[in-house]
Scaffold this motif. Structure first.
Motif, PDB file in Angstrom:
ATOM      1  N   ARG A   6     -31.677  82.866  31.392  1.00 20.21           N
ATOM      2  CA  ARG A   6     -32.507  81.412  32.042  1.00 20.21           C
ATOM      3  C   ARG A   6     -30.591  80.331  31.946  1.00 20.21           C
ATOM      4  NH1 ARG A   6     -38.172  81.691  29.587  1.00 20.21           N
ATOM      5  NH2 ARG A   6     -39.751  82.929  31.152  1.00 20.21           N
ATOM      6  N   SER A   7     -29.891  80.494  30.781  1.00 21.53           N
ATOM      7  CA  SER A   7     -29.327  79.483  30.572  1.00 21.53           C
ATOM      8  C   SER A   7     -27.903  80.053  31.702  1.00 21.53           C
ATOM      9  CB  SER A   7     -28.742  79.740  29.366  1.00 21.53           C
ATOM     10  OG  SER A   7     -27.800  78.976  28.704  1.00 21.53           O
ATOM     11  N   ASN A  30     -28.320  93.594  29.211  1.00 26.35           N
ATOM     12  CA  ASN A  30     -29.395  93.416  28.351  1.00 26.35           C
ATOM     13  C   ASN A  30     -29.428  92.270  27.646  1.00 26.35           C
ATOM     14  OD1 ASN A  30     -31.114  94.567  26.703  1.00 26.35           O
ATOM     15  ND2 ASN A  30     -29.197  95.951  25.537  1.00 26.35           N
ATOM     16  N   LEU A  31     -29.146  90.917  28.321  1.00 17.66           N
ATOM     17  CA  LEU A  31     -28.747  89.742  27.447  1.00 17.66           C
ATOM     18  C   LEU A  31     -30.610  89.288  27.388  1.00 17.66           C
ATOM     19  CD1 LEU A  31     -27.136  88.562  30.090  1.00 17.66           C
ATOM     20  CD2 LEU A  31     -26.038  88.637  27.676  1.00 17.66           C
ATOM     21  N   SER A  32     -31.292  88.442  26.601  1.00 17.88           N
ATOM     22  CA  SER A  32     -32.070  88.078  26.297  1.00 17.88           C
ATOM     23  C   SER A  32     -33.544  86.826  27.223  1.00 17.88           C
ATOM     24  CB  SER A  32     -32.395  87.210  25.013  1.00 17.88           C
ATOM     25  OG  SER A  32     -31.121  86.134  24.705  1.00 17.88           O
ATOM     26  N   LEU A  33     -34.386  86.934  27.821  1.00 19.60           N
ATOM     27  CA  LEU A  33     -34.477  86.132  28.571  1.00 19.60           C
ATOM     28  C   LEU A  33     -33.428  84.615  28.750  1.00 19.60           C
ATOM     29  CD1 LEU A  33     -36.453  86.214  31.091  1.00 19.60           C
ATOM     30  CD2 LEU A  33     -38.080  84.907  29.690  1.00 19.60           C
ATOM     31  N   ASP A  34     -33.215  84.481  27.173  1.00 20.47           N
ATOM     32  CA  ASP A  34     -32.926  83.140  27.243  1.00 20.47           C
ATOM     33  C   ASP A  34     -31.756  82.708  27.567  1.00 20.47           C
ATOM     34  OD1 ASP A  34     -35.334  81.426  26.424  1.00 20.47           O
ATOM     35  OD2 ASP A  34     -34.768  81.882  24.201  1.00 20.47           O
ATOM     36  N   GLU A  35     -30.785  83.844  26.956  1.00 18.02           N
ATOM     37  CA  GLU A  35     -29.633  83.933  27.747  1.00 18.02           C
ATOM     38  C   GLU A  35     -29.417  84.284  28.954  1.00 18.02           C
ATOM     39  OE1 GLU A  35     -25.193  84.400  27.988  1.00 18.02           O
ATOM     40  OE2 GLU A  35     -26.911  83.313  26.414  1.00 18.02           O
TER      41      GLU A  35
END
Length: 182
Positions: free
Chosen positions: A55-56, A48-53
């Motif tokens: 990608r990182s 359940n991570l953000s898309l930015d997380e």
């Protein structure tokens, strides 16, 4: 198999820091998505991570194993060693504290063997927060270990520093093969 949770111990208990990841001997049993980037991101769906997380984490883990420039490559175009590094990157992306590594270099040529060994070593030393338990039959891989355990028939025979374990194995081989110097 007990550490990975595939079998229950016959006696006692096993405690392992979480999160942990198991990297299979054959990378084709582990890589499942069409591209390198999507495969490394696959296991992150449960977090359940953000898309930015996501990608990182994908970028950082691919960089750690030397595969960042391959992120858009189709999986089927990779060598065995490259697939193995993608599998390791997937484990690292999940922020695993323990990597259970089952004979990672078995199907690889010498170049890819060294690439995989270095990728694991770099991942462990770079963060200082990741431990790797490496199962191998290749004694030359011991030189990259901090310690070793020699087992027979599922039982620990000796454990300790790499030089002690190497000497023990060489003596055992010498007895087995006769009086040849190995």
């Amino acid at each position: 198999m007990v550490l990975a949770g595939f079998q229950n111990p016959s006696a006692g208990t096993v405690h392992i820091n979480r999160p942990f990841s198991y990297v299979f001997q054959n990378p084709d049993h582990q890589v499942v998505m069409p591209t390198v980037e999507s495969d490394v991101a696959f296991g992150l769906g449960k977090l359940n991570l953000s898309l930015d997380e996501v990608r990182s984490r994908v970028s950082q883990s691919l960089d750690a194993v030397g595969m960042l420039s391959y992120s858009q490559r189709p999986i089927q175009t990779l060598s065995g060693g490259q697939k193995q590094r993608v599998a390791i990157a997937g484990a690292l992306a999940e922020a695993s504290k323990v990597l259970l590594l089952d004979e990672l270099t078995t199907f690889l040529d010498e170049y890819d063997q060294m690439g995989v060994v270095k990728a694991v070593r770099n991942s462990v030393t770079a963060s200082g927060e990741v431990a790797a338990l490496w199962v191998t039959h290749r004694l030359e891989e011991l030189r990259y270990a901090d310690g070793a355990i020699y087992m027979e028939d599922g039982r620990t025979i000796i454990q300790g520093d790499v030089s002690s374990i190497s000497r023990f194995i060489k003596r055992k081989q010498a007895r087995y093969f006769g009086h040849f110097e190995l």
